[in-house]
Design an enzyme around this catalytic site. Structure first.
Site, mmCIF file in Angstrom:
data_model
loop_
_atom_site.group_PDB
_atom_site.id
_atom_site.type_symbol
_atom_site.label_atom_id
_atom_site.label_comp_id
_atom_site.label_asym_id
_atom_site.label_seq_id
_atom_site.Cartn_x
_atom_site.Cartn_y
_atom_site.Cartn_z
ATOM 1 N N LYS A 52 0.846 -1.207 0.000
ATOM 2 C CA LYS A 52 0.000 0.000 0.000
ATOM 3 C C LYS A 52 0.883 1.260 0.000
ATOM 4 O O LYS A 52 0.604 2.238 -0.690
ATOM 5 C CB LYS A 52 -0.952 -0.028 1.209
ATOM 6 C CG LYS A 52 -2.021 -1.106 1.072
ATOM 7 C CD LYS A 52 -2.746 -1.423 2.362
ATOM 8 C CE LYS A 52 -3.603 -2.690 2.192
ATOM 9 N NZ LYS A 52 -4.247 -3.148 3.437
ATOM 10 N N GLN A 96 -4.595 -2.027 9.647
ATOM 11 C CA GLN A 96 -4.395 -3.351 9.038
ATOM 12 C C GLN A 96 -4.917 -4.436 9.978
ATOM 13 O O GLN A 96 -4.542 -4.496 11.141
ATOM 14 C CB GLN A 96 -2.895 -3.552 8.736
ATOM 15 C CG GLN A 96 -2.581 -4.825 7.978
ATOM 16 C CD GLN A 96 -3.176 -4.858 6.563
ATOM 17 O OE1 GLN A 96 -3.132 -3.872 5.832
ATOM 18 N NE2 GLN A 96 -3.750 -5.987 6.186
ATOM 19 N N ASP A 119 -11.138 2.074 4.018
ATOM 20 C CA ASP A 119 -11.360 0.629 3.891
ATOM 21 C C ASP A 119 -12.853 0.321 3.769
ATOM 22 O O ASP A 119 -13.231 -0.793 3.405
ATOM 23 C CB ASP A 119 -10.807 -0.107 5.128
ATOM 24 C CG ASP A 119 -9.476 -0.798 4.832
ATOM 25 O OD1 ASP A 119 -9.224 -1.104 3.648
ATOM 26 O OD2 ASP A 119 -8.707 -1.026 5.777
#
Ligand code: NAP
Length: 288
Positions: A52, A96, A119
Site C-alpha cells: 500500500k 491493518q 477501507d
C-alpha cells in the site's frame, strides 16, 4: 478463456490517479495523504502495508505508517485513531487487520471517522453502501466491480454465486452485485460453511466469486462451461523457494481455467485491484 489481468488493470488506473494528483497540485491543492496503522509483526500484514505504501508513492500520495508493538492496549490504539481523526492533514486511515486478540476490532473500526474510513468497514459506510448511497465501498469488492466494468463483462440477469460471507468480502460483494447498477443486476446466492451442497449452486452460476480462504477449493467439476471466475483467496502455502511460500487461490486454476470464459489469476488478479480501491477512496476522502 480470457485472463482478467488485475495487475495490468491496476497499473493503468495508477497512471490515471497519478495524472489526477498532478492536476490537483497544479491547481495548488495538497497531495492526498493515507495513514496506515500496523500492530505487531505478522509477515502477511507487513507485506500488505508495504504494498500500500509503495502504491501511494507511485501515484504521488503522501503515506504515513504508524507501527506499534502487539503489546499495546486497546485504549492506546483508540487514542491514536482519535488523533488521526482530528488531524486535517490526513485524508484516509486504514488499520491493518487482523489485530491482536486482546483488541476489539469492531470497536477500533467504529472509532475511525467514517469520512476517513477508506477501507469502508465502518457501519455508516456499510449501511450507505447497502442503500446504494455514496460511501466508501470496502476495497476488495470495489476492486472486483471495477475489474468487471473495465473488461465489459455483462452481469445483468446473470446467476452469481459468492462463496464466503465475511463482512469485508463476501457480504458486500453479494450486495453490490445484486444492486440495480452496472455491473450489478445479478441474481445472487451466498454460500458459506453451512451450505449443504455448494456444487449444486456453483454448477448453475454464470459468475462465481470464490472468497473462502481454502486453497484450490473450486474444482473443474463444480463449474459450468463459460462461467466467469473471480478468485479472491490468497493463502500462503509453504514452498521450496526464496520466500519459503507461494500464494494459492481458492480456485484450482488448471482444472477451472479451460472451462471458463474469464478468470482472475492468483497472484495478479484481485489483489492489485484491492490496493487500487484504497487509492481511489483516499482520493475521494481528500475531496476529489
Ligand atoms: P473469512 O473472514 O475467513 O471468511 C471466510 C468465509 O468463507 C466465511 O463466510 C466462511 O463461512 C466461508 N467458508 C469457510 N469454509 C468454507 C467451506 N468449506 N465452504 C463454504 N464456505 C466456507 O475470510 P475473508 O476475509 O473473507 O477472506 C477470504 C479469502 O480471501 C482469504 O483467503 C483472504 O486471504 C482472501 N482475501 C484476499 C483479498 C485480496 O485482496 N485478494 C482481500 C481480502 C481477503 P462461515 O461464515 O460459515 O464461517
Amino acid at each position: 478463456m480470457i485472463i482478467l489481468d488485475g495487475k495490468a488493470t491496476a497499473d493503468k488506473i495508477k497512471i490515471e490517479i497519478a495524472a489526477k494528483v498532478d492536476e490537483i497540485l497544479l491547481k495548488g491543492g495538497k497531495r492526498p495523504h493515507l495513514a496506515a496503522i500496523l500492530v505487531g509483526e505478522d509477515g502477511a500484514s507487513q507485506t500488505y502495508v508495504g504494498h500500500k505504501e509503495k502504491a501511494c508513492a507511485q501515484v504521488g500520495f503522501t503515506s504515513t505508517i504508524l507501527r506499534f508493538s502487539d503489546t499495546i492496549t486497546e485504549d492506546f490504539l483508540i487514542n491514536e485513531i482519535a488523533a488521526i481523526n482530528a488531524n486535517p492533514d490526513i485524508d484516509g486511515l486504514i488499520v491493518q487487520l487482523p489485530l491482536p486478540k486482546h483488541i476489539n476490532e469492531q470497536r477500533v473500526i467504529e472509532t475511525i471517522d467514517p469520512k476517513k474510513d477508506v477501507d469502508g468497514f465502518h457501519p455508516e459506510n456499510v449501511g450507505r453502501m447497502v442503500l446504494g448511497l455514496p460511501s466508501f465501498v470496502s476495497a476488495t469488492p470495489w476492486g472486483i466491480m471495477e475489474l468487471l466494468k473495465r473488461y465489459s463483462i455483462e452481469t445483468s440477469g446473470k446467476n452469481c454465486v459468492v462463496i464466503g460471507r465475511s463482512n469485508i468480502v463476501g457480504r458486500p460483494m453479494a450486495n453490490l452485485l445484486s444492486q440495480k447498477s452496472k455491473p450489478g443486476d445479478c441474481t445472487v446466492t451466498i454460500c458459506h460453511s453451512r451450505t449443504k451442497d455448494i456444487k449444486e449452486h456453483t454448477l448453475n452460476a454464470d459468475i462465481i466469486i470464490a472468497a473462502l480462504g481454502i486453497p484450490e477449493f473450486l474444482t473443474g467439476d463444480m463449474v459450468k462451461d463459460g462461467a466467469v471466475i473471480i478468485d479472491v483467496g490468497i493463502t500462503r502455502v509453504k514452498a521450496d523457494n526464496k520466500s519459503g511460500f507461494r500464494l494459492v487461490g481458492d480456485v484450482l486454476f488448471r482444472e477451472v481455467s479451460p472451462k471458463c470464459s474469464y478468470i482472475t489469476p492468483v497472484p495478479g488478479g484481485v489483489g492489485p485491484m484491492t490496493i487500487i480501491s484504497l487509492l481511489n477512496n483516499t482520493l475521494k476522502a481528500a475531496g476529489y
